[in-house]
Each structure stands twice: as C-alpha cells, then as structure tokens.
Design a protein around this motif. Structure first.
Motif, PDB file in Angstrom:
ATOM      1  N   GLY A 136       0.828  -1.293   0.064  1.00 35.74           N
ATOM      2  CA  GLY A 136       0.097   0.121  -0.129  1.00 35.74           C
ATOM      3  C   GLY A 136       0.923   1.215  -0.024  1.00 35.74           C
ATOM      4  N   VAL A 137       1.855   1.337   0.539  1.00 34.90           N
ATOM      5  CA  VAL A 137       2.716   2.432   0.892  1.00 34.90           C
ATOM      6  C   VAL A 137       3.647   2.551  -0.641  1.00 34.90           C
ATOM      7  N   PHE A 138       4.058   1.188  -1.111  1.00 34.41           N
ATOM      8  CA  PHE A 138       4.770   1.262  -2.374  1.00 34.41           C
ATOM      9  C   PHE A 138       3.798   1.783  -3.605  1.00 34.41           C
ATOM     10  N   LEU A 139       2.423   1.352  -3.785  1.00 31.65           N
ATOM     11  CA  LEU A 139       1.765   1.576  -4.651  1.00 31.65           C
ATOM     12  C   LEU A 139       1.481   3.029  -4.729  1.00 31.65           C
ATOM     13  N   ARG A 140       1.448   3.863  -3.638  1.00 27.99           N
ATOM     14  CA  ARG A 140       1.010   5.046  -3.806  1.00 27.99           C
ATOM     15  C   ARG A 140       2.402   5.998  -4.117  1.00 27.99           C
ATOM     16  N   GLN A 141       3.393   5.309  -3.782  1.00 23.68           N
ATOM     17  CA  GLN A 141       4.936   6.008  -4.091  1.00 23.68           C
ATOM     18  C   GLN A 141       5.134   5.863  -5.517  1.00 23.68           C
ATOM     19  N   PRO A 180       3.331   4.146  -8.332  1.00 20.90           N
ATOM     20  CA  PRO A 180       2.260   3.640  -9.252  1.00 20.90           C
ATOM     21  C   PRO A 180       2.655   2.806 -10.452  1.00 20.90           C
ATOM     22  N   PRO A 181       2.163   1.992 -11.131  1.00 19.07           N
ATOM     23  CA  PRO A 181       2.652   1.572 -12.601  1.00 19.07           C
ATOM     24  C   PRO A 181       3.015   2.727 -13.580  1.00 19.07           C
ATOM     25  N   SER A 182       3.887   2.776 -14.253  1.00 21.63           N
ATOM     26  CA  SER A 182       3.968   3.774 -15.259  1.00 21.63           C
ATOM     27  C   SER A 182       3.719   3.590 -16.788  1.00 21.63           C
ATOM     28  N   MET A 221       1.563  -2.250 -18.955  1.00 19.64           N
ATOM     29  CA  MET A 221       2.187  -3.496 -18.582  1.00 19.64           C
ATOM     30  C   MET A 221       2.427  -4.102 -17.515  1.00 19.64           C
ATOM     31  N   MET A 222       1.591  -4.708 -16.854  1.00 20.29           N
ATOM     32  CA  MET A 222       1.413  -4.929 -15.733  1.00 20.29           C
ATOM     33  C   MET A 222       2.508  -6.119 -15.344  1.00 20.29           C
ATOM     34  N   MET A 223       2.864  -6.744 -16.359  1.00 16.24           N
ATOM     35  CA  MET A 223       3.883  -7.942 -16.191  1.00 16.24           C
ATOM     36  C   MET A 223       5.108  -7.376 -15.664  1.00 16.24           C
ATOM     37  N   HIS A 224       5.014  -5.681 -15.932  1.00 14.52           N
ATOM     38  CA  HIS A 224       6.531  -5.345 -15.531  1.00 14.52           C
ATOM     39  C   HIS A 224       6.440  -4.314 -14.023  1.00 14.52           C
ATOM     40  N   TYR A 225       5.121  -4.560 -13.427  1.00 13.80           N
ATOM     41  CA  TYR A 225       5.034  -3.709 -12.270  1.00 13.80           C
ATOM     42  C   TYR A 225       5.890  -4.048 -11.128  1.00 13.80           C
ATOM     43  N   GLY A 226       6.478  -3.314 -10.378  1.00 14.80           N
ATOM     44  CA  GLY A 226       7.237  -3.702  -9.361  1.00 14.80           C
ATOM     45  C   GLY A 226       8.627  -3.680  -9.428  1.00 14.80           C
TER      46      GLY A 226
END
Lengths: 250, 289
Positions: free
Chosen positions: A71-76, A78-80, A83-88
């Motif tokens: 929750g902290v990470f996704l707010r800081q 978010p996907p750019s 391509m969700m396969m690259h998220y994170g």
C-alpha cells in the motif's frame, strides 16, 4: 462543476483527501462510499499484482505486512505503463530503503530474484544449441569458443543465501544457511528456474556473457576459485538451454 | 472516420470465454460449446515464453477477440504512443477476429491505475473519445468495438445519456460497440434506472459482441444497493433475463462469459457458456424472451 482526472486520481491514491465534488448517486446525494469502490479497486488490484509478482516476499513477511507495505509502495510508485507484467521493477530498491524492514536485509535481493524470474518468464524465445555441437568441435580449439546466451538467462550475486531462502519458502527446501549465494536464472522450457552457482561460476558466466572466450572465462573463474568446476558449470548451461549459439571465431 | 467495411471477419454468434491459462488443457482437449476466446491484450505483450506460445496455438483453433484494458481511451491526456505501438504489434502478428477497448480512463499524468475509471458524458469528452478512437483505429488499421462501463456514481456535469453518447461515438468514428449486459444491470441498479429502457435506447445495430459476467453486492452510505463489477462470480438470473431481452431485440450475437477473479474450474465456466448457448437457441428458434 467539472471533475478533473487529476482530482480523481489524487483522491483515489490518498484516502485522506476529500472525495471530488460533482460526483453523486444520481439522486443528488454526494457519491460517498461509491467513490471508495475506485479507491479499493486500484489499491487491491495493484496489491494483488505485487503479491503475485513477489510470492516469496509475501510469505517471508506475512500477507498482512505485505499488503501494508504494498500500500505504501503503490502510492509512491504506481505503474508507469499498462504492462502490469513489469510492475514492481522498483520494489527491491523500495524494500532496501524501507526502515521498518531494515532488520531483514535479504528481502531486497530475494525480490530481485523474483523479478528476474518474472522477466525470464516473458523473455524472448531462443533456439538452444544442440549439446552435440560442442563435442563436434576440435578439442584443441575449445578454449577459443565464444557463446551467446538466451534472453531469459540472468545472473544475481548476493551476500545472502537468496536461492536457499527462495527454495525453503517456495519448494520446501532445507533451512537456509548463513552464506552468500550467486544465482543463475535459466528457462529450459517455459518455466524459469533459479540455480545456485558453485564457486567461480558467476565469474565464468559473466566473462562469457561479455563475449570472452571459454579459455579466458575459465581462467578468470579459476583465478577466483581454484576449485572451479568447468564441466559441471557447462553442463548446467547446456541442460538449462542457456546457450543459443556457439562460435569459433576464425 | 474509419471505414468499417474494411473489417472482413466477425466472431461467430456463439458463446466464447475469457481465456485463462489454467483452462488450456481442457480447451485443447474439448472446448464443448465454447466457439471463440477473448484475451486481454496487455497480458500478451511480453517478448516470448508460454503466454505467447499458448496464444499462437489457440489462435490456430479458435477465433480470437483481443480486449484491451489499458489504453485509457477516456483519458484527458494524449494516448500513450508506446502502448499504441504495442497494440499494433499484437494485432499485426495475431490478426485477431476483433479488437475492443473500454469507455473509461486508467492513465493520468504517467501513472497507470489498473482500473477502469469513469468519465462524464459531455460534448468535450465526446470529442476526446472520438479523437482517441480514430487514432487507435488508424494505428491498428481496423475497426474497434467500445465497451460500456459499470458505473458506481454519476457526474453532475454530464449532458449526454450513455446510450446516446455511445451511439454518437459509433456514428462519428465508425467503431462498433461491445455491449456488456452485466455492466448495464450494475449501472442501472446503482444509478436507479431501468436496465431494459437502457437496452431499448441502445444502438444494438452497432453491437458486435456481448459480455456477461458476475458482480458483487454492497451498499452505499444510505443503505441502497451498490453492485460492483467483479468478474468473480456466477452470472445472476436478472442478468440472464436482461440478455434474453437484449437478444430479442438484437437477434443472435457472439456472447462472452467473463470470469477473471476466483477463476472456476472448466466445467463451471462451461456451464455458463451452455446457458448462453440456450439463450441463443431461444432466439434462433423464435421463442420470445
């Protein structure tokens, strides 16, 4: 009044912000909880994507902690892109700098291993070399051999036993010992596999990947680890379909 | 305006399912009544590996519908040029039977929020949506279909009804429409209108595909029902009844069963497809809904 997408996005990502005005339930009441459906959808879908991409991290720290950290990470971050396969991609660095987890120093490198597995899963296909091609070469010229690697192959080096931690959590492997580990990600078919490397193998494969000859790479490896096992390492690369070309430069 | 005549093929007026990799073996062994498959475009944009290999094999056996979930056609900003190029690449190599996307936005200011977010229906958003659809259709050189959203709230600034807005988009761009009957039911419940009246106003002649899926039930601040599109549950009876009503007006259409979360086993999914089959059979034999 007009609701901008900037306002909408801001209120989705920050539950402390007021919901935008100008949204209603079609009977004149402010949208209220109806807006929270979007807040929830975004947070849950991105958290799920991270949990799917980093199952070992989720297991190591527990679902509740993982969800809070996601929750902290996704707010800081978010996907750019869609391509969700690259998220994170930035999750390992985030974990490294996340103070409450500083006592779990290995988390970032375990996350790097999971990212590398995911990249390998989606990497381009490559026709592996026929292992017989190696034995067909003139033995006296083997040291001159150069090779290229399949796009799915990658190397990781860690001061932590990241392969053992992964295997203990994901494959019922033995309890990790406090050692450093080098890892190669292979994809012999469609399923990526992490393999712990023996002493010298990381240096050997790194030299080959840089275009060095087999002889030069073996020399670098033996220099680093006198007990470097050349045939075992080549065997791992061959059975893991890691090589997609070998060549004797004329 | 895009020339809709240049799209040569259409989905069969039969049931299809949203493809899930866990059903691969079942599908190859015996697809039963399932006659076509839909995939989410963004899941097949990697460089290789199993997803691409499976899609290649499935496309040799089934008509494929490519359903984009990330283009942000309703976005205030310009479409993502990289993403347009990825869509073009996928459509070029796969040559799917149809392509569809959503009346929604998901990207703003460089951040992709992974959800289908709503937009008001005004003259300004109409123009923007049409511009984006024209750009997409020109890029992939084929007609697309636009899907109606599930709505949880209304924009005070809206001046168009959703069916009129969609009709105007189709008329200005030559795009087709993808009618999600569950979304109509969800939106109608949430925004307090009659779903049949919506269907009666909807430009059914533009519909090239129907979606059906499950939703979750919640309540708003005033204890009123708040349905949430989840694609994670069986299709409810009132949605099947709304499908019958739709088909009685539109005639046979390709019908997709969408089940994306808490994905059931193949038999359960296939049962939903059989029910869609029965709805189509009723229309074909002239039994009124």
């Amino acid at each position: 009044m007009s609701v901008t997408q900037s306002d909408f996005r801001g209120a989705i990502m920050d539950g402390g912000k007021d919901r935008p005005e100008g949204l209603s339930d079609a009977k004149g009441h402010p949208a209220g909880r109806r807006f929270d459906v979007y807040r929830n959808n975004v947070a849950v879908s991105l958290t799920d994507a991270l949990a799917t991409g980093f199952p070992t991290i989720a297991k190591l720290i527990g679902t509740e902690n993982f969800n809070a950290i996601a929750g902290v990470f996704l707010r800081q971050s978010p996907p750019s892109s869609p391509m969700m396969m690259h998220y994170g991609e930035g999750f390992p660095e985030f974990l490294e700098g996340f103070e409450p987890l500083a006592h779990l120093g290995y988390l970032a490198d375990v996350a790097r291993l999971e990212l590398a597995m995911r990249r390998a899963y989606h990497a381009a296909d490559a026709e592996p070399i026929n292992p017989d091609a190696l034995s067909a070469l003139p033995p006296e010229r083997l040291t001159e051999l150069v090779m290229t690697f399949a796009p799915a192959v990658s190397l990781l080096r860690s001061p932590w036993p990241i392969h053992a931690i992964w295997a203990f959590n994901m494959q019922d492997g033995p309890k990790p010992q406090g050692i450093s580990q080098d890892v190669i990600i292979l994809r012999p078919g469609f399923d990526p596999e992490p393999h712990a490397l023996n002493a010298g193998a990381y240096e050997f494969i790194t030299a080959l990947m840089a275009g060095g000859t087999l002889g030069a790479a073996a020399a670098v490896a033996t220099d680093d680890a006198p007990n470097f096992d050349l045939s075992a390492t080549l065997g791992l690369l061959l059975t893991g379909n890691a090589l997609n070309s070998i060549d004797l430069p004329s | 305006m895009f020339d809709s005549q240049s799209t040569p093929s259409k989905l069969p007026n039969r049931p299809g399912v949203g493809y899930k990799p866990q059903h691969y073996a079942d599908l190859i062994e015996d697809p039963g009544t399932v006659s076509w498959l839909e995939i989410h475009a963004e899941n097949y944009m990697g460089d290789g590996g199993r997803p691409i290999a499976q899609l290649r094999q499935l496309s040799e056996r089934f008509p494929i519908s490519v359903h984009g979930v990330g283009l942000s056609i309703g976005g205030e900003g310009a479409l993502d040029a990289d993403h347009l190029a990825r869509l073009k690449h996928l459509v070029d190599w796969l040559n799917p039977t149809v392509f569809s996307e959503h009346l929604a936005w998901s990207t703003h200011d460089g951040a992709f929020l992974n959800d289908l977010l709503p937009l008001p229906y005004t003259d300004a958003t109409l123009q923007r949506v049409c511009d984006h659809i024209n750009q997409l259709q020109d890029t992939i050189n084929r007609q697309m279909m636009l899907e109606n959203p599930s709505s949880y709230l209304a924009f005070d600034e809206s001046t168009w009804s959703e069916p009129d807005f969609l009709r105007e988009v189709a008329s200005r761009t030559g795009c087709g429409l993808l009618l999600d009957v569950n979304n109509v039911f969800v939106s109608a419940t949430n925004l307090n209108y009659d779903p049949r009246a919506y269907i009666n106003e909807y430009p059914l002649e533009c519909v090239g595909e129907i979606h059906l899926g499950g939703h979750d039930e919640d309540e708003d601040d005033h204890g009123k029902p708040l349905l949430i599109d989840s694609h994670g549950a069986p299709i409810v009876d009132p949605v099947w009844a709304l499908l019958d009503h739709t088909l009685s007006l539109s005639g046979e259409k390709p019908i997709l069963i969408e089940w994306d979360t808490d994905v059931p086993d193949w038999a359960t999914l296939h049962d939903e497809a059989l029910r869609a089959d029965a709805a189509l059979a009723k229309i074909a034999t002239g039994v009124a809904a």
